[in-house]
Design a protein around this motif. Structure first.
Motif, PDB file in Angstrom:
ATOM      1  N   PHE A   1       0.850  -1.190   0.000  1.00  0.00           N
ATOM      2  CA  PHE A   1       0.000   0.000   0.000  1.00  0.00           C
ATOM      3  C   PHE A   1       0.887   1.242   0.000  1.00  0.00           C
ATOM      4  CE2 PHE A   1      -3.085   3.108   1.521  1.00  0.00           C
ATOM      5  CZ  PHE A   1      -4.215   2.707   0.832  1.00  0.00           C
ATOM      6  N   PRO A   2       0.664   2.148  -0.941  1.00  0.00           N
ATOM      7  CA  PRO A   2       1.551   3.317  -1.055  1.00  0.00           C
ATOM      8  C   PRO A   2       1.199   4.381  -0.016  1.00  0.00           C
ATOM      9  CG  PRO A   2      -0.173   3.445  -2.706  1.00  0.00           C
ATOM     10  CD  PRO A   2      -0.412   2.164  -1.947  1.00  0.00           C
ATOM     11  N   PRO A   3       2.144   5.300   0.263  1.00  0.00           N
ATOM     12  CA  PRO A   3       1.807   6.428   1.142  1.00  0.00           C
ATOM     13  C   PRO A   3       0.790   7.310   0.422  1.00  0.00           C
ATOM     14  CG  PRO A   3       4.181   6.332   0.649  1.00  0.00           C
ATOM     15  CD  PRO A   3       3.497   5.402  -0.290  1.00  0.00           C
ATOM     16  N   LEU A   4      -0.400   7.429   0.992  1.00  0.00           N
ATOM     17  CA  LEU A   4      -1.482   8.172   0.330  1.00  0.00           C
ATOM     18  C   LEU A   4      -1.733   9.464   1.105  1.00  0.00           C
ATOM     19  CD1 LEU A   4      -2.372   6.220  -1.882  1.00  0.00           C
ATOM     20  CD2 LEU A   4      -4.653   6.211  -0.872  1.00  0.00           C
ATOM     21  N   PRO A   5      -1.549  10.620   0.469  1.00  0.00           N
ATOM     22  CA  PRO A   5      -1.769  11.884   1.184  1.00  0.00           C
ATOM     23  C   PRO A   5      -3.227  12.059   1.601  1.00  0.00           C
ATOM     24  CG  PRO A   5      -0.667  12.241  -0.944  1.00  0.00           C
ATOM     25  CD  PRO A   5      -1.132  10.835  -0.924  1.00  0.00           C
ATOM     26  N   ALA A   6      -3.410  12.730   2.727  1.00  0.00           N
ATOM     27  CA  ALA A   6      -4.754  13.162   3.116  1.00  0.00           C
ATOM     28  C   ALA A   6      -5.217  14.198   2.097  1.00  0.00           C
ATOM     29  CB  ALA A   6      -4.727  13.771   4.517  1.00  0.00           C
ATOM     30  N   ILE A   7      -6.530  14.294   1.907  1.00  0.00           N
ATOM     31  CA  ILE A   7      -7.107  15.248   0.961  1.00  0.00           C
ATOM     32  C   ILE A   7      -7.945  16.244   1.764  1.00  0.00           C
ATOM     33  CG2 ILE A   7      -8.661  15.532  -1.020  1.00  0.00           C
ATOM     34  CD1 ILE A   7      -6.073  14.050  -1.735  1.00  0.00           C
ATOM     35  N   ALA A   8      -7.652  17.524   1.612  1.00  0.00           N
ATOM     36  CA  ALA A   8      -8.399  18.540   2.362  1.00  0.00           C
ATOM     37  C   ALA A   8      -9.878  18.445   2.024  1.00  0.00           C
ATOM     38  CB  ALA A   8      -7.863  19.940   2.018  1.00  0.00           C
ATOM     39  N   GLY A   9     -10.687  18.385   3.085  1.00  0.00           N
ATOM     40  CA  GLY A   9     -12.131  18.297   2.867  1.00  0.00           C
ATOM     41  C   GLY A   9     -12.663  16.875   2.836  1.00  0.00           C
ATOM     42  N   VAL A  10     -11.778  15.904   3.041  1.00  0.00           N
ATOM     43  CA  VAL A  10     -12.192  14.490   3.002  1.00  0.00           C
ATOM     44  C   VAL A  10     -11.813  13.825   4.322  1.00  0.00           C
ATOM     45  CG1 VAL A  10     -11.941  12.257   1.831  1.00  0.00           C
ATOM     46  CG2 VAL A  10     -11.809  14.385   0.512  1.00  0.00           C
ATOM     47  N   THR A  11     -12.781  13.254   5.032  1.00  0.00           N
ATOM     48  CA  THR A  11     -12.514  12.645   6.331  1.00  0.00           C
ATOM     49  C   THR A  11     -13.062  11.222   6.368  1.00  0.00           C
ATOM     50  OG1 THR A  11     -12.869  14.848   7.267  1.00  0.00           O
ATOM     51  CG2 THR A  11     -12.693  12.996   8.822  1.00  0.00           C
ATOM     52  N   PRO A  12     -12.189  10.218   6.209  1.00  0.00           N
ATOM     53  CA  PRO A  12     -12.659   8.825   6.281  1.00  0.00           C
ATOM     54  C   PRO A  12     -12.691   8.292   7.717  1.00  0.00           C
ATOM     55  CG  PRO A  12     -10.362   8.900   5.543  1.00  0.00           C
ATOM     56  CD  PRO A  12     -10.776  10.329   5.809  1.00  0.00           C
ATOM     57  N   ARG A  13     -13.680   7.479   7.991  1.00  0.00           N
ATOM     58  CA  ARG A  13     -13.786   6.781   9.278  1.00  0.00           C
ATOM     59  C   ARG A  13     -14.278   5.358   8.998  1.00  0.00           C
ATOM     60  NH1 ARG A  13     -15.834  12.028  10.619  1.00  0.00           N
ATOM     61  NH2 ARG A  13     -14.820  12.874  12.487  1.00  0.00           N
ATOM     62  N   VAL A  14     -13.943   4.436   9.870  1.00  0.00           N
ATOM     63  CA  VAL A  14     -14.446   3.072   9.715  1.00  0.00           C
ATOM     64  C   VAL A  14     -15.083   2.615  11.023  1.00  0.00           C
ATOM     65  CG1 VAL A  14     -12.793   2.437   7.923  1.00  0.00           C
ATOM     66  CG2 VAL A  14     -12.201   2.058  10.328  1.00  0.00           C
ATOM     67  N   ALA A  15     -15.971   1.636  10.901  1.00  0.00           N
ATOM     68  CA  ALA A  15     -16.658   1.096  12.076  1.00  0.00           C
ATOM     69  C   ALA A  15     -17.035  -0.352  11.818  1.00  0.00           C
ATOM     70  CB  ALA A  15     -17.917   1.918  12.381  1.00  0.00           C
ATOM     71  N   ARG A  16     -17.543  -0.995  12.861  1.00  0.00           N
ATOM     72  CA  ARG A  16     -17.921  -2.398  12.755  1.00  0.00           C
ATOM     73  C   ARG A  16     -19.455  -2.490  12.772  1.00  0.00           C
ATOM     74  NH1 ARG A  16     -14.439  -6.500  16.406  1.00  0.00           N
ATOM     75  NH2 ARG A  16     -12.845  -5.183  15.444  1.00  0.00           N
ATOM     76  N   ALA A  17     -20.033  -2.737  11.612  1.00  0.00           N
ATOM     77  CA  ALA A  17     -21.488  -2.916  11.550  1.00  0.00           C
ATOM     78  C   ALA A  17     -21.862  -4.372  11.817  1.00  0.00           C
ATOM     79  CB  ALA A  17     -22.014  -2.494  10.174  1.00  0.00           C
ATOM     80  N   GLY A  18     -20.934  -5.267  11.614  1.00  0.00           N
ATOM     81  CA  GLY A  18     -21.205  -6.688  11.853  1.00  0.00           C
ATOM     82  C   GLY A  18     -22.103  -7.314  10.798  1.00  0.00           C
ATOM     83  N   TYR A  19     -21.890  -6.937   9.532  1.00  0.00           N
ATOM     84  CA  TYR A  19     -22.693  -7.544   8.455  1.00  0.00           C
ATOM     85  C   TYR A  19     -22.422  -9.033   8.337  1.00  0.00           C
ATOM     86  CZ  TYR A  19     -23.731  -2.760   6.985  1.00  0.00           C
ATOM     87  OH  TYR A  19     -24.157  -1.472   6.943  1.00  0.00           O
ATOM     88  N   LYS A  20     -21.217  -9.416   8.687  1.00  0.00           N
ATOM     89  CA  LYS A  20     -20.871 -10.827   8.779  1.00  0.00           C
ATOM     90  C   LYS A  20     -20.285 -11.054  10.164  1.00  0.00           C
ATOM     91  CE  LYS A  20     -19.099 -13.053   5.227  1.00  0.00           C
ATOM     92  NZ  LYS A  20     -18.319 -13.414   4.013  1.00  0.00           N
ATOM     93  N   ASP A  21     -20.155 -12.320  10.496  1.00  0.00           N
ATOM     94  CA  ASP A  21     -19.641 -12.680  11.803  1.00  0.00           C
ATOM     95  C   ASP A  21     -18.120 -12.701  11.720  1.00  0.00           C
ATOM     96  OD1 ASP A  21     -19.409 -13.530  14.356  1.00  0.00           O
ATOM     97  OD2 ASP A  21     -19.891 -15.630  13.928  1.00  0.00           O
ATOM     98  N   TRP A  22     -17.539 -11.530  11.641  1.00  0.00           N
ATOM     99  CA  TRP A  22     -16.091 -11.445  11.483  1.00  0.00           C
ATOM    100  C   TRP A  22     -15.547 -10.339  12.389  1.00  0.00           C
ATOM    101  CZ3 TRP A  22     -16.011  -9.938   5.567  1.00  0.00           C
ATOM    102  CH2 TRP A  22     -16.789  -8.800   5.356  1.00  0.00           C
ATOM    103  N   GLY A  23     -14.304 -10.483  12.772  1.00  0.00           N
ATOM    104  CA  GLY A  23     -13.730  -9.549  13.744  1.00  0.00           C
ATOM    105  C   GLY A  23     -13.024  -8.394  13.065  1.00  0.00           C
ATOM    106  N   ARG A  24     -13.739  -7.636  12.233  1.00  0.00           N
ATOM    107  CA  ARG A  24     -13.084  -6.560  11.489  1.00  0.00           C
ATOM    108  C   ARG A  24     -14.103  -5.460  11.213  1.00  0.00           C
ATOM    109  NH1 ARG A  24     -13.182  -7.567   5.078  1.00  0.00           N
ATOM    110  NH2 ARG A  24     -14.042  -5.466   5.282  1.00  0.00           N
ATOM    111  N   CYS A  25     -13.593  -4.271  10.913  1.00  0.00           N
ATOM    112  CA  CYS A  25     -14.483  -3.199  10.484  1.00  0.00           C
ATOM    113  C   CYS A  25     -15.041  -3.531   9.111  1.00  0.00           C
ATOM    114  CB  CYS A  25     -13.716  -1.878  10.430  1.00  0.00           C
ATOM    115  SG  CYS A  25     -13.307  -1.244  12.073  1.00  0.00           S
ATOM    116  N   ASP A  26     -16.302  -3.169   8.901  1.00  0.00           N
ATOM    117  CA  ASP A  26     -16.930  -3.488   7.622  1.00  0.00           C
ATOM    118  C   ASP A  26     -17.810  -2.351   7.103  1.00  0.00           C
ATOM    119  OD1 ASP A  26     -18.879  -3.780   9.533  1.00  0.00           O
ATOM    120  OD2 ASP A  26     -19.234  -5.917   9.163  1.00  0.00           O
ATOM    121  N   LEU A  27     -17.729  -1.201   7.749  1.00  0.00           N
ATOM    122  CA  LEU A  27     -18.473  -0.032   7.263  1.00  0.00           C
ATOM    123  C   LEU A  27     -17.502   1.140   7.167  1.00  0.00           C
ATOM    124  CD1 LEU A  27     -22.009   1.154   8.139  1.00  0.00           C
ATOM    125  CD2 LEU A  27     -20.118   2.796   8.200  1.00  0.00           C
ATOM    126  N   THR A  28     -17.449   1.749   5.994  1.00  0.00           N
ATOM    127  CA  THR A  28     -16.580   2.899   5.759  1.00  0.00           C
ATOM    128  C   THR A  28     -17.466   4.120   5.547  1.00  0.00           C
ATOM    129  OG1 THR A  28     -15.037   1.408   4.661  1.00  0.00           O
ATOM    130  CG2 THR A  28     -14.673   3.778   4.361  1.00  0.00           C
TER     131      THR A  28
END
Lengths: 408, 408
Positions: free
Chosen positions: A12-39
């Motif tokens: 994965f390359p170093p990706l600059p932040a973009i002004a005006g863009v704010t990503p967040r992730v969370a765990r909705a639990g759409y599947k029974d897995w131990g990971r975030c699945d909602l962006t």
């Protein structure tokens, strides 16, 4: 993310932040897995949007609504659900998307059509509205994340996180593009889905952004194939916040318009290649270059006929310079071709010219080329000036194992 | 013939001799193998001919000449070379075919264009004229053979000999059809080739024979696929000697014309199914029935999109009732379809109706059906009256092994 990483994986390359863009992730639990699945990606007021979507007529509600809403040109948020594609779920699937749009638009006090939603994963099961609602609530409270986290969270059967970046000078101002994509690993009973998102701080008219994206798409995403199958959910969206402060790109005559279009196309090409490099079972990355066609579009179709041919793809898997199979694929493409003008090469060495095998064909450099990871096939139709390059991967036992050995 | 026989193999049926048709086989030695590889079939004077040929534009000289010569409607001999397809060999390949036509026409004292030639096997190597000449000389001296010998001799990578027969009453006279076919096993660096020959003692006008064959072809050979790849040599020829003594079928209003057309189509369908059952790596024979399309041709295209989808074919290999992949294939076919009217079933049990999974879907009978050798997929588009059935096989590790694990 899967355990076995593709041998063609790229860090994965170093990706600059973009002004005006704010990503967040969370765990909705759409599947029974131990990971975030909602962006959840929040976009500054004034962000414009453009999009290209699958041509599969059995598309998902997300695609129907996205295609419809991209026309108004404004965006405030993107929500990507991983683990459930919400495809083929009738009115209940559509209600789930509309509920997400309503929730986010209420939070941002923006029109619902400025909220874009994608979903990828199992089909035939309506996206659970309660999980989506709770997942979005969690995302709104989460700290902003980096691009690699977002790239991992939109992934499903991907074996590595995929991103690309580029810059361009527009009217003396540097603008930046950062982009993530998922695909095209598939896992039964799911379908391939390519979801790509490009974020830039450039100020650009939405109609120009759409034209740039559509043109880039023709030469990048429309030129890749893993197995000829087309997802019902494929989506690429471009968002431009305008925060770079460049003079707005309002036409193709604007200063820097060409540079911006080139940067966007470069990012799209890199993303497209990354998708192929994560093709199921892929051991080799194949570039098929077609020249001498009657038109560029004809060259693209001939290239895709070659890139989709199971016989060509298995020959490359077997490191076999089987130019006869390439001839066959050219002939079945339905495009103008003349057997006796056709030339075919591998890795820059001609194996056949003007319809006949070369008498002094030197197989050694071709054999060495075919043992590598990056393979090129050159086809000259000898008819005109049309040219195109398409990209694919080989067809291996891994593809069969992933798609057949699984039992639902 | 290969050692490992397809699990879908069918015993060679008792095939009646056809008055006016004399098959012989000989050893031309096109490859270094201990078997006959040249088939010579002499046809009585007055025999008429019809043919259908590959649409691959990079076709062989055999196909070019056959397509041209079938137009005059008369035939006195058929020569089939196995082991060398003579494809992509330029003018030298054409000379080899013309030499065979000249040799046989001199022997029979008939015009050269009444001698039909097919070749199947390795490409890019001109058919050796000396071997062909000696092989034909040997065949002319050989005793007549039975159909099974002829069917085996036209085969290359086929794992079993393939034949079919039918009869029809034409104006109170019984006419008989006996037919053989080879395909579609492929072996690197060769290409798939389907070569089929139908012999009948019926008296029939060549134009009517051509119409019957073209119509049957649309519903049989044009409805099968193994891997979406199209040989440069595919050929089906029908020969009618007229020795049965029936009133000549001179129009579709003639007594028995419908019965003859039906018998021809039945033979073509059986031959087509046999080709699929010898598909490389095939473990299951799949019939895809499409109803409710806007036209029969639209239904055929949707059926072929499903039958050519690697994701559908691997799902069947995995005995997985993956209707979502069928939806995807319908959607990418480029034909009219409406996600919310689509119904999909397996073995007569609906899995999804009108765009949604069935709430009371009983997977047990479907799972049992998918464990069998003969699989049916039903698709109702819910739009019109168009219907078609297409046939294919599953996509297995065997296909990859045959086509990739080989090194030239």
């Amino acid at each position: 993310m899967s355990d076995a990483v593709s041998p063609l994986a790229v860090p994965f390359p170093p990706l600059p932040a973009i002004a005006g863009v704010t990503p967040r992730v969370a765990r909705a639990g759409y599947k029974d897995w131990g990971r975030c699945d909602l962006t959840y990606v929040e976009l500054a007021e004034g962000t414009v949007v453009a999009g290209v979507f699958t041509r599969n007529v059995c598309c998902s509600s997300e695609v129907e609504l996205g295609r419809q809403n991209v026309a108004q040109g404004q965006a405030r948020a993107l929500v990507v659900n991983a683990g459930n594609s919400n495809a083929f779920t009738g009115y209940r699937g559509r209600e789930a998307v509309e509920a997400i749009m309503a929730q986010v638009s209420a939070h941002l006090a923006c029109p619902a059509e400025q909220v874009f939603v994608s979903s990828t994963g199992v089909i035939g099961v309506p996206l659970p509205k309660d999980k989506a609602r709770a997942g979005i609530e969690a995302a709104l409270l989460a700290e902003p994340c980096n691009w690699e986290d977002a790239a991992q969270t939109i992934g499903t059967t991907d074996t590595f996180a995929k991103g690309a970046t580029a810059t361009a000078m527009v009217g003396g101002v540097k603008v930046t593009l950062s982009a993530i994509i998922k695909g095209s690993g598939m896992i039964a009973p799911d379908m391939a889905t390519m979801l790509g998102y490009i974020f830039t701080d450039a100020a650009v008219d939405p109609a120009i952004l759409q034209q740039c994206l559509s043109q880039a798409n023709l030469r990048t995403f429309s030129c890749i194939t893993v197995d000829s199958d087309t997802s019902t959910s494929d989506t690429v969206l471009a968002f431009a916040t305008g925060k770079a402060g460049n003079p707005v790109l309002a036409s193709f005559d604007s200063a820097g318009a060409d540079a911006f279009a080139a940067a966007l196309e470069q990012v799209c090409r890199e993303l497209a290649h990354l998708v192929v490099k994560d093709g199921e079972g892929a051991q080799k990355f194949i570039a098929v270059s077609v020249t001498g066609a009657v038109s560029d579009e004809s060259a693209r179709k001939v290239g895709l006929a070659i890139a989709n041919s199971p016989l060509v793809k298995t020959a490359i898997a077997g490191e076999d310079a089987n130019w006869g199979r390439v001839v066959m694929a050219v002939g079945k493409a339905g495009e103008p071709a003349d057997r006796d003008r056709l030339s075919i090469g591998f890795g820059g060495t001609w194996a056949a010219r003007e319809g006949q095998p070369l008498a002094d064909y030197d197989e050694a450099p071709v054999a060495a080329h075919l043992r590598g990871r990056e393979i090129s096939i050159e086809v000259d139709l000898g008819l005109g000036e049309g040219r195109a390059t398409v990209w694919t991967c080989d067809l291996t036992h891994g593809y069969i194992s992933i798609n057949a050995d699984y039992r639902s």
